[in-house]
Design a protein around this motif. Structure first.
Motif, mmCIF file in Angstrom:
data_model
loop_
_atom_site.group_PDB
_atom_site.id
_atom_site.type_symbol
_atom_site.label_atom_id
_atom_site.label_comp_id
_atom_site.label_asym_id
_atom_site.label_seq_id
_atom_site.Cartn_x
_atom_site.Cartn_y
_atom_site.Cartn_z
ATOM 1 N N UNK A 137 -6.681 17.997 0.036
ATOM 2 C CA UNK A 137 -6.303 16.594 0.239
ATOM 3 C C UNK A 137 -4.828 16.369 -0.067
ATOM 4 N N UNK A 138 -4.142 15.698 0.837
ATOM 5 C CA UNK A 138 -2.765 15.250 0.627
ATOM 6 C C UNK A 138 -2.764 13.738 0.684
ATOM 7 N N UNK A 139 -2.276 13.099 -0.371
ATOM 8 C CA UNK A 139 -2.282 11.632 -0.473
ATOM 9 C C UNK A 139 -0.914 11.108 -0.872
ATOM 10 N N UNK A 140 -0.791 9.805 -0.735
ATOM 11 C CA UNK A 140 0.312 9.062 -1.310
ATOM 12 C C UNK A 140 -0.269 7.959 -2.184
ATOM 13 N N UNK A 141 0.526 7.451 -3.127
ATOM 14 C CA UNK A 141 0.040 6.311 -3.897
ATOM 15 C C UNK A 141 -0.352 5.169 -2.967
ATOM 16 N N UNK A 142 -1.286 4.356 -3.413
ATOM 17 C CA UNK A 142 -1.807 3.275 -2.587
ATOM 18 C C UNK A 142 -0.775 2.220 -2.231
ATOM 19 N N UNK A 143 -1.222 1.208 -1.522
ATOM 20 C CA UNK A 143 -0.340 0.196 -0.955
ATOM 21 C C UNK A 143 0.562 -0.459 -1.994
ATOM 22 N N UNK A 144 0.062 -0.586 -3.228
ATOM 23 C CA UNK A 144 0.851 -1.260 -4.266
ATOM 24 C C UNK A 144 2.077 -0.460 -4.674
ATOM 25 N N UNK A 145 2.152 0.840 -4.296
ATOM 26 C CA UNK A 145 3.281 1.670 -4.664
ATOM 27 C C UNK A 145 4.167 2.046 -3.465
ATOM 28 N N UNK A 146 3.867 1.535 -2.290
ATOM 29 C CA UNK A 146 4.641 1.894 -1.102
ATOM 30 C C UNK A 146 6.088 1.408 -1.225
ATOM 31 N N UNK A 147 6.991 2.207 -0.719
ATOM 32 C CA UNK A 147 8.409 1.846 -0.728
ATOM 33 C C UNK A 147 8.657 0.676 0.218
ATOM 34 N N UNK A 148 9.373 -0.354 -0.221
ATOM 35 C CA UNK A 148 9.625 -1.510 0.642
ATOM 36 C C UNK A 148 10.360 -1.103 1.914
#
Length: 268
Positions: free
Chosen positions: A257-268
């Motif tokens: 699994x490759x993930x990114x932090x959820x929506x609350x951590x997305x770069x603006x």
């Protein structure tokens, strides 16, 4: 190594591992010798005594630390787990990296040069002692990028947004609250960073295999401190992680699994 060579080797080992997994991985793990002194049980949600629900289950790793590598080395080699570790880290890890549930340091050989600093953490000091022994066999220059810290993966003391890459391999089966751990990994991961997971759990493709894992989950948890029938898809979804890549191996029981932090951590 060229991609064509990697693909050939990966395919050969993965196929042999798939054939071998039923006979060795499940068989050896199930019929391994019972561990003395690990007879504690907790009460499950149904009011039944259970090793699976015992938060002290993970003390098993203190007892098996010095035999752990020897017991799983051949299985991982034949199943292609080493190649999965290599691929996950080689293609996706970079910058400052945190590994939780690092154990005896089974990923030490696979961190690429793109990773500038590696912080290895685990709740078992005896498992980490084995990792430290491996580091002592490295050159002084190579050891310089490593730090080993005893820490609880669900309550890390690092500041928010500390790491470019966060890694856990075969840890979600043993954490008391795997969802809480994944949320904590998102907290310490930088926006736009990656969270890399290599896990085992129940199969969505073969219900009979999942039934087998369910049937023997108590004995496996008692002997190995591992709840091998957890629903990894459900855990990842509940944590709020943003999924980028998911591959299944070994009849659906191994999750890459490759993930990114959820929506609350997305770069603006």
């Amino acid at each position: 190594m060229s991609m064509s060579t990697y693909a050939r080797r990966f395919g050969l080992v993965a196929v042999s591992g798939t054939v071998y997994v039923g006979a060795v991985y499940l068989g050896l793990q199930l019929y391994g010798v019972d561990r003395k002194g690990n007879d504690r049980q907790a009460i499950s949600e149904e009011g039944v005594k259970s090793y699976v629900f015992d938060p002290r289950r993970t003390t098993t790793f203190q007892n098996i630390a010095y035999a752990y590598d020897d017991q799983i080395e051949k299985d991982e080699l034949v199943m292609g787990i080493n190649l999965l570790r290599w691929a996950l880290l080689y293609f996706h890890a970079k910058g400052e990296l945190l590994e939780v549930g690092a154990g005896t340091g089974r990923n030490l050989c696979y961190f690429p040069s793109a990773v500038k600093k590696v912080v290895l953490t685990d709740s078992s000091d005896k498992m980490l002692l084995r990792a430290k022994e491996k580091l002592c066999n490295m050159s002084e220059d190579e050891r310089g990028r490593y730090e080993v810290i005893e820490a609880d993966a669900s309550n890390l003391f690092f500041p928010d947004n500390s790491f470019d890459t966060v890694v856990d391999t075969f840890g979600l089966c043993s954490f008391d609250d795997p969802v809480a751990v994944l949320k904590e990994l998102q907290r310490v991961c930088k926006p736009g960073g990656k969270i890399l997971l290599l896990e085992h759990g129940r199969s969505k493709s073969y219900s009979g295999l999942s039934g087998y894992l369910d049937k023997h989950a108590e004995r496996h948890a008692k002997n190995w401190g591992c709840v091998w029938n957890r629903d990894i898809d459900e855990i990842v979804e509940a944590s709020g992680l943003k999924l980028e890549k998911l591959d299944n191996w070994h009849f659906g029981t191994t999750y890459y699994i490759v993930c990114k932090p959820g929506a609350q951590k997305e770069t603006p």
